[in-house]
Design an enzyme around this catalytic site. Structure first.
Site, PDB file in Angstrom:
ATOM      1  N   THR B 174       6.662 -24.760   3.380  1.00  0.00           N
ATOM      2  CA  THR B 174       7.511 -23.907   4.213  1.00  0.00           C
ATOM      3  C   THR B 174       6.780 -22.584   4.404  1.00  0.00           C
ATOM      4  O   THR B 174       5.942 -22.200   3.597  1.00  0.00           O
ATOM      5  CB  THR B 174       8.866 -23.644   3.542  1.00  0.00           C
ATOM      6  OG1 THR B 174       8.614 -22.944   2.307  1.00  0.00           O
ATOM      7  CG2 THR B 174       9.592 -24.927   3.217  1.00  0.00           C
ATOM      8  N   GLU B 323      11.979 -28.798   6.494  1.00  0.00           N
ATOM      9  CA  GLU B 323      12.512 -29.845   5.632  1.00  0.00           C
ATOM     10  C   GLU B 323      12.904 -31.115   6.387  1.00  0.00           C
ATOM     11  O   GLU B 323      13.142 -32.152   5.775  1.00  0.00           O
ATOM     12  CB  GLU B 323      13.722 -29.315   4.850  1.00  0.00           C
ATOM     13  CG  GLU B 323      13.385 -28.299   3.779  1.00  0.00           C
ATOM     14  CD  GLU B 323      13.237 -26.864   4.324  1.00  0.00           C
ATOM     15  OE1 GLU B 323      13.215 -26.692   5.562  1.00  0.00           O
ATOM     16  OE2 GLU B 323      13.160 -25.931   3.513  1.00  0.00           O
ATOM     17  N   LYS B 433      25.950  -7.446   7.256  1.00  0.00           N
ATOM     18  CA  LYS B 433      27.343  -7.338   6.852  1.00  0.00           C
ATOM     19  C   LYS B 433      27.736  -5.869   6.822  1.00  0.00           C
ATOM     20  O   LYS B 433      27.368  -5.130   5.907  1.00  0.00           O
ATOM     21  CB  LYS B 433      27.566  -8.007   5.500  1.00  0.00           C
ATOM     22  CG  LYS B 433      28.966  -8.564   5.380  1.00  0.00           C
ATOM     23  CD  LYS B 433      29.044  -9.759   4.459  1.00  0.00           C
ATOM     24  CE  LYS B 433      30.458 -10.331   4.498  1.00  0.00           C
ATOM     25  NZ  LYS B 433      30.656 -11.426   3.565  1.00  0.00           N
ATOM     26  N   TRP B 438      30.787  -9.440   9.659  1.00  0.00           N
ATOM     27  CA  TRP B 438      29.475  -9.940  10.052  1.00  0.00           C
ATOM     28  C   TRP B 438      29.080  -9.469  11.454  1.00  0.00           C
ATOM     29  O   TRP B 438      29.877  -9.511  12.389  1.00  0.00           O
ATOM     30  CB  TRP B 438      29.462 -11.472  10.062  1.00  0.00           C
ATOM     31  CG  TRP B 438      29.140 -12.072   8.727  1.00  0.00           C
ATOM     32  CD1 TRP B 438      28.646 -11.435   7.640  1.00  0.00           C
ATOM     33  CD2 TRP B 438      29.296 -13.442   8.348  1.00  0.00           C
ATOM     34  NE1 TRP B 438      28.472 -12.312   6.602  1.00  0.00           N
ATOM     35  CE2 TRP B 438      28.866 -13.555   7.010  1.00  0.00           C
ATOM     36  CE3 TRP B 438      29.756 -14.586   8.999  1.00  0.00           C
ATOM     37  CZ2 TRP B 438      28.882 -14.765   6.319  1.00  0.00           C
ATOM     38  CZ3 TRP B 438      29.775 -15.779   8.317  1.00  0.00           C
ATOM     39  CH2 TRP B 438      29.341 -15.880   6.975  1.00  0.00           C
TER      40      TRP B 438
END
Lengths: 540, 540
Positions: B174, B323, B433, B438
């Site tokens: 990754t 993934e 946040k 949010w």
């Protein structure tokens, strides 16, 4: 945690992306995928309540929405679906049911008299479940008897279990033109891989009969037939609108094509032929001009492509068998896309190119691959992730058809062309060997069919004292037309022998004019029956 | 005998149907699939001779034909291919190679100085193999040293073994924007299932950027990137012509699109942006009008769709991760096909619909599925047959991201729309946040990008004494244009706050105008670097 390729998973895409697309059964029933899935849950929960989880469940029905439900609910709950060939003789049906040892039988109400006859001979059956268009009460000596719609009604939500992908999902029988029908069985994974192979082969190209999730498919071939049972899973995996026509009736099918916007179907050539030759076909020209047809199970003759084209139908040939369904597909390659139709149809009218992941070999008697010269004939061998691993409970027949490297010996004879397309020339058992030389019945039929008065033609071998075998032809004239043996022979002489297209010794010794062809239970011309009919004919 | 879904089998179709289609590497090399396969055999036989069968083999190269050969030959001979991220820092590369314990390293000649630096730190390496455009002799302290082209030359015919489908084929890392890179590994079967999922999702529809075997694909993303390594296998499975551009250079790519007839590519948005913004892009309009682009790895902004459209490029968004590569694809549904483009692009510019067989859930903090209201944000969970089963040799990190039912927790936050399309609103770690509420950085960036002088925008959280976090924006003006902080704020006020499209408290506290965005090794905007840069900024 390993992912299992199971039938349940073909439902993820349509339930998520197209929950409101429809599944339509004639003008009798229509509902959405969402409702379809609720019914799968309900019927599965009820089937579990009557002890049918893990059972072998025979299904005897036309292509109805209830049968489609059975095709999903039964394997998804961990049971085995036995698609019964309802066109077999009763004693053959008994044979297949005793072979599978069916625990339950789902049967359409109109076949109850048949079921009553079968019942004493299939002692393994623990219950009978009746489907039908309008089944309220059932009067029968069978017991216990349940009604499919009651099972749905009384059922509840149901969590389909996570199954091992190698568990058996479906079993059905080859049409048995050579001896007793053989049981073909597929695991969940093989069913899924069939969907994938057929889906990739038919959609990832720019060919005329390309398939996509935007198509509306009609399931013409009976579900107990190879293509018949694959396409419903494939159509579901891609989220297509599905149309179920019940039994085969051309008028009903034409109306469904028009009213439901059907754009795709597969099947043996005679299904398309009957649509095209319907007296009112011209009236449906608008709808048919959006219709695509994949011809499987039998080599369609060139004239069928021409007739289809006149109505705007896009058509390709494909090749599969009960043992593996989709092997090759006559999709066009990129460089053929701007050819004119006359040139394209030479390829559309072959069995086609192997699909992704399908390995095909054509081998001579010594197992060597034949050259791609379009001449050298050999037997077609297949390896594919969608192939059954053998005949169920029959290691002997399995060993006859599979070799130790996993190659399935199809018994079909074919040639390669230079582009890698297969042309199938004969079933091994249909080939004619005259004086030590092979005559392809399929090619000879093609020549005869070019006669303007001929609707159908079948060529088989008859015994000959001198040549061992000689070809004879059986011909059905077009409706309202007539033709004679001499006219056919003269036509072949003039157009094929004298032009150098055909050797003179290929001329059939006899041509019989008949009203109708004998057919197998899945609609193919039954050459075994023709050979049987002329078995006492001895040619010089 | 069970069928194994292995990489070898993706080659059956092209070798049979398209043996003469080409694989082209810049103007440096071109050959057919037939020749490609011969080279796979030769290099594999030589690799076996030097003891590399069953080995772990690192590959450090641009997207060349030699790398493509490695992607097939190495796993097909039963070895493991490690696609090294060559944009990592040398010490990170060492980390990944020590982690894998690479036995051999294939490395492009221009990186030999790097290799000499790495060598002392990777004692597991038993041999170095050099690729390059014109490698005759290699001067290096590394030993033993082989030359890829010599291995090909000296090699012979080779029978690739029949492998178990669960054997590991590929491992890569990754991009590691959060801590150390993690090793992602895929079995042969998972690679094949990735091809199938991507292939079905992209071809079995009527959407603008539909893929088929008639396309010519250019492999833009580096092979060590998710989409980068999937598409070569997919393109092979479908028999597409393939174009390898080496390293990313817009001028070269535009020439390849024109000269080789490239019609398809995938990649992160910046790859397309750089093509479109090339000063000579207009000159390539004819070629670009046949070009389709699947945008992955990052949410592309609406303006990119508009610019693409002006050049005739057809574009859709997709969503995958290292993934599992292909999860969702923004293909249009049937009923959207005749919509006008303005309405279509609302859907093309979402992460899209789950592909067949891919299960997606969006769940709240308690693991409950959020409603399809396009408002309620949750974490995206995935199950798919193409997903890795976990991080290699790292049960701890695996347990953090996979639950016991096999769901992969992506760490991405998104919403569903009413049609079942996902919109990704943030990486969990990127979300802001503010005062307990949010703010979606992705949405706010979209608003800023509508300013006519803005080329790129990134919004991240900065510390706030009162609100805990507040949004700040980093903006790159378009070439030759300028913009100020005040102009951006005024623009947002007038066009979004005053029109009721955006709450006033979403306004960024600061807007920084910069010349260039920091990027990750795979070309995404590196928000971690931006946060790092402004970590000492404390807002009121």
């Amino acid at each position: 945690m390993r992912y299992n390729l199971t039938i349940k998973k073909t439902l993820f895409f349509p339930l998520h992306a197209f929950p409101n697309k429809e599944i339509v059964y004639r003008d009798i029933n229509r509902y959405t995928y969402r409702r379809f899935y609720e019914r799968l849950q309900r019927v599965a929960s009820s089937l579990e309540n009557i002890g049918a989880r893990g059972a072998k469940i025979a299904f005897i029905d036309w292509n109805t929405h209830q049968y489609l439900e059975g095709m999903f609910a039964i394997p998804m709950m961990g049971s085995i679906l036995h698609c019964v060939n309802l066109r077999l003789a009763p004693e053959e049906i008994v044979y297949t049911m005793r072979y599978v040892e069916d625990d339950f039988v789902v049967i359409r109400d109109e076949f109850l008299p048949l079921a009553e006859k079968l019942a004493p001979h299939v002692p393994s059956v623990k219950g009978w479940i009746v489907t039908g268009d309008d089944v309220d009460k059932v009067e029968t000596s069978l017991k216990p008897v349940y009604i499919w719609e009651d099972l749905v009604k009384e059922g509840s939500s149901y969590d389909f279990p996570e199954l091992d992908e190698h568990e058996t999902a479906v079993v059905y029988f080859t049409s048995g033109t050579t001896g007793l029908p053989k049981a073909v069985h597929f695991s969940h994974r093989q069913v899924v891989m069939q969907c994938i192979i057929n889906g990739l082969a038919l959609s990832a190209n720019e060919s005329p009969a390309r398939m996509s999730s935007a198509d509306t498919i009609m399931h013409i071939p009976p579900f107990f037939h190879g293509m018949g049972w694959t396409f419903p899973y494939l159509a579901t995996m891609l989220g297509m609108k599905q149309v179920l026509p019940g039994r085969y009736e051309p008028q009903v099918m034409l109306d469904l094509i028009k009213n439901e916007g059907v754009t795709f179907a597969g099947g043996v050539p005679v299904f398309l032929k009957m649509l095209i030759e319907h007296p009112e076909a011209e009236k449906y020209k608008d709808a048919l001009s959006k219709f695509k047809f994949v011809c499987d199970g039998e080599h369609p003759q060139r004239v069928l492509f021409e007739r289809a084209k006149q109505l705007g139908i896009k058509m390709i040939e494909a090749f599969g068998m009960s043992e593996g369904v989709g092997f090759t597909f006559a999709v066009l390659k990129d460089h053929m896309l701007d050819w004119d139709w006359e040139r394209q149809v030479e390829y559309l009218n072959k069995a086609g190119l192997p699909a992704p992941f399908v390995e095909v070999r054509i081998v001579d008697d010594e197992g060597k691959e034949v050259p791609r010269d379009f001449q050298t004939m050999g037997e077609i061998l297949i390896r594919s992730p969608g192939l059954t691993e053998g005949y169920w409970k029959n290691p002997e027949k399995t060993a006859e058809s599979w070799d130790e490297e996993g190659w399935f010996h199809t018994g079909d004879l074919g040639v390669w062309d230079e582009e890698g397309y297969i042309l199938i020339l004969d079933r091994a058992k249909d080939v004619i060997k005259s004086g030590g030389e092979w005559i392809s019945s399929v090619r000879l039929e093609g020549y005869i069919l070019e006669h303007p008065a001929v609707s159908e033609a079948a060529v088989v071998a008859a015994r000959s004292e001198k040549w061992s075998e000689r070809p004879i032809a059986v011909v059905v004239p077009k409706p309202g037309m007539s033709v004679t043996e001499k006219e056919i022979i003269d036509f072949l002489m003039k157009n094929f022998v004298e032009t150098g297209k055909m050797a003179k010794w290929w001329l059939p010794d006899r041509v019989f004019i008949v009203d109708e062809m004998p057919r197998t239970t899945v609609g193919k011309i039954n050459k075994r029956a023709i050979r049987e009919k002329y078995k006492d004919l001895v040619l010089p």
